[in-house]
Motif scaffolding. Sequence first.
Motif, PDB file in Angstrom:
ATOM      1  N   GLN A 129      26.766 -23.726   9.162  1.00 16.09           N
ATOM      2  CA  GLN A 129      27.110 -22.804   8.069  1.00 16.09           C
ATOM      3  C   GLN A 129      26.152 -21.614   8.016  1.00 16.09           C
ATOM      4  O   GLN A 129      24.932 -21.792   8.008  1.00 16.09           O
ATOM      5  CB  GLN A 129      27.093 -23.541   6.734  1.00 16.09           C
ATOM      6  N   GLY A 130      26.718 -20.443   7.994  1.00 14.29           N
ATOM      7  CA  GLY A 130      25.929 -19.220   7.887  1.00 14.29           C
ATOM      8  C   GLY A 130      25.418 -18.688   9.216  1.00 14.29           C
ATOM      9  O   GLY A 130      24.933 -17.564   9.285  1.00 14.29           O
ATOM     10  N   ILE A 131      25.515 -19.507  10.267  1.00 11.78           N
ATOM     11  CA  ILE A 131      25.061 -19.053  11.597  1.00 11.78           C
ATOM     12  C   ILE A 131      26.278 -18.464  12.297  1.00 11.78           C
ATOM     13  O   ILE A 131      27.163 -19.189  12.758  1.00 11.78           O
ATOM     14  CB  ILE A 131      24.444 -20.220  12.394  1.00 11.78           C
ATOM     15  N   MET A 132      26.328 -17.148  12.344  1.00 15.92           N
ATOM     16  CA  MET A 132      27.559 -16.437  12.702  1.00 15.92           C
ATOM     17  C   MET A 132      28.133 -16.895  14.046  1.00 15.92           C
ATOM     18  O   MET A 132      29.338 -17.085  14.180  1.00 15.92           O
ATOM     19  CB  MET A 132      27.312 -14.933  12.718  1.00 15.92           C
ATOM     20  N   MET A 135      29.634 -20.308  13.677  1.00 10.52           N
ATOM     21  CA  MET A 135      30.866 -20.224  12.880  1.00 10.52           C
ATOM     22  C   MET A 135      32.014 -19.732  13.761  1.00 10.52           C
ATOM     23  O   MET A 135      33.130 -20.275  13.735  1.00 10.52           O
ATOM     24  CB  MET A 135      30.660 -19.276  11.690  1.00 10.52           C
TER      25      MET A 135
ATOM     26  N   SER B  31      23.629 -11.055  11.598  1.00 16.02           N
ATOM     27  CA  SER B  31      23.233 -12.477  11.555  1.00 16.02           C
ATOM     28  C   SER B  31      22.670 -12.932  10.214  1.00 16.02           C
ATOM     29  O   SER B  31      22.618 -14.120   9.937  1.00 16.02           O
ATOM     30  CB  SER B  31      22.163 -12.772  12.605  1.00 16.02           C
ATOM     31  N   ASN B  33      21.802 -11.661   5.850  1.00 16.87           N
ATOM     32  CA  ASN B  33      22.067 -10.694   4.782  1.00 16.87           C
ATOM     33  C   ASN B  33      20.847 -10.600   3.869  1.00 16.87           C
ATOM     34  O   ASN B  33      19.793 -11.172   4.146  1.00 16.87           O
ATOM     35  CB  ASN B  33      23.350 -11.062   4.027  1.00 16.87           C
ATOM     36  N   ASN B  43      18.251 -16.073  10.662  1.00 14.72           N
ATOM     37  CA  ASN B  43      19.193 -16.719  11.592  1.00 14.72           C
ATOM     38  C   ASN B  43      20.492 -17.172  10.928  1.00 14.72           C
ATOM     39  O   ASN B  43      21.420 -17.592  11.606  1.00 14.72           O
ATOM     40  CB  ASN B  43      18.534 -17.916  12.280  1.00 14.72           C
ATOM     41  N   ARG B  44      20.554 -17.143   9.603  1.00 12.64           N
ATOM     42  CA  ARG B  44      21.806 -17.534   8.960  1.00 12.64           C
ATOM     43  C   ARG B  44      21.994 -16.756   7.661  1.00 12.64           C
ATOM     44  O   ARG B  44      21.029 -16.353   7.013  1.00 12.64           O
ATOM     45  CB  ARG B  44      21.864 -19.038   8.691  1.00 12.64           C
ATOM     46  N   ARG B  45      23.273 -16.588   7.318  1.00 12.70           N
ATOM     47  CA  ARG B  45      23.611 -15.822   6.119  1.00 12.70           C
ATOM     48  C   ARG B  45      23.770 -16.748   4.927  1.00 12.70           C
ATOM     49  O   ARG B  45      24.488 -17.736   5.001  1.00 12.70           O
ATOM     50  CB  ARG B  45      24.913 -15.045   6.326  1.00 12.70           C
ATOM     51  N   ASP B  47      25.502 -17.057   1.669  1.00  9.14           N
ATOM     52  CA  ASP B  47      26.666 -16.384   1.085  1.00  9.14           C
ATOM     53  C   ASP B  47      27.588 -17.440   0.482  1.00  9.14           C
ATOM     54  O   ASP B  47      27.671 -18.563   0.981  1.00  9.14           O
ATOM     55  CB  ASP B  47      27.400 -15.609   2.193  1.00  9.14           C
ATOM     56  N   TYR B  52      29.899 -20.071   5.136  1.00  8.17           N
ATOM     57  CA  TYR B  52      28.533 -19.547   5.151  1.00  8.17           C
ATOM     58  C   TYR B  52      27.601 -20.555   4.470  1.00  8.17           C
ATOM     59  O   TYR B  52      28.061 -21.517   3.844  1.00  8.17           O
ATOM     60  CB  TYR B  52      28.475 -18.195   4.435  1.00  8.17           C
ATOM     61  N   TYR B  53      26.303 -20.295   4.571  1.00  7.51           N
ATOM     62  CA  TYR B  53      25.333 -21.226   3.978  1.00  7.51           C
ATOM     63  C   TYR B  53      25.053 -20.869   2.523  1.00  7.51           C
ATOM     64  O   TYR B  53      24.786 -19.708   2.194  1.00  7.51           O
ATOM     65  CB  TYR B  53      24.019 -21.190   4.771  1.00  7.51           C
TER      66      TYR B  53
END
Lengths: 149, 163
Positions: A129-132, A135, B31, B33, B43-45, B47, B52-53
């Motif tokens: 999750q959140g790692i584009m 994903m 990658s 925000n 390394n991760r968004r 959101d 998303y995380y």
Amino acid sequence: MAKQLYEHMAVGDRSQAASPVGLPQAIESNPCASSLRSPHEIRAIIESESRIFATDEEKFQALVEEWKSNRGPQSSASDLSMAFAYQQIVGMGGAAVPLILAELEERVDHWFWALSAITGADPVPESGQGIMKEMADAWLQWGVKNGYR
Amino acid sequence: MDIDKARQQIDAWFPALAAQGYRITSSADVSYNCISWAVGETNRRWDIAPGYYWPIKPRARAAQSLIFAFESVGFKILRELDSDTASNLAAITPEPGIEKVAIYVIGKNWTHAARTLENGKWTSKLGDYEDIEHETLEGFEMFYGKAKYIMAKTKVPAAAVSG
């Protein structure tokens, strides 16, 4: 006359719609044109103008370009996905799924909202999750598994 | 995008920020925000959108949801900014050994977050675009509204992190 015009459009004469500009002259100048348009036309509103396209792919590409060119510094993908062009892509339904997946394969971007909204799926594992990139990979694999690619 | 084009774009989005000055400190990167950047992740968004995380449930746009998200990594509310400018100034002034984050809101919803730097300035990630360093919390009204909440936590010494 009205019936003839309707039939002209309903048979899907794409020759005049090949470039994404207006309707045939006769329709464009007819004040009742909106009631004559075929429901099968591939339409989109680009730069505030209603345009018709020859294929879903052409419409999709025009909407992608519109979405990207008007994108601001919003922090959340939920804001980016509220853009009118993006919403029109979601509105294309299942026809947009293979096009979105191809776009995602080309360049990782915020297509996850559209894919989830259209398909009702959420294949991204918690660890991704959140790692584009992860994903995108999860959605591309989902596309293969579900016959979209 | 080259830095001149990036600056033109940022100036157009935030003319008031352009007037007071800022410095671009990274290239554009999808990658992470501003929320990730505020907690030091690239390394991760973070959101609320599907996939998303987001560290808490429910995923919500209410400012309170972001406050809870920051609380999950140790921040505590320091001040809700109001008309008491003297108290606000104390809260927004960077302090050695303290990490501060500012939450921007429009209405009751969060829109953006910024964090303090060692040099006494603030840093923000602008959506999918560049990181910038800015002197104050002002100038982001066009897209982010105003800073409303300041949260803080004690910095973990680098030796403690590595060791």
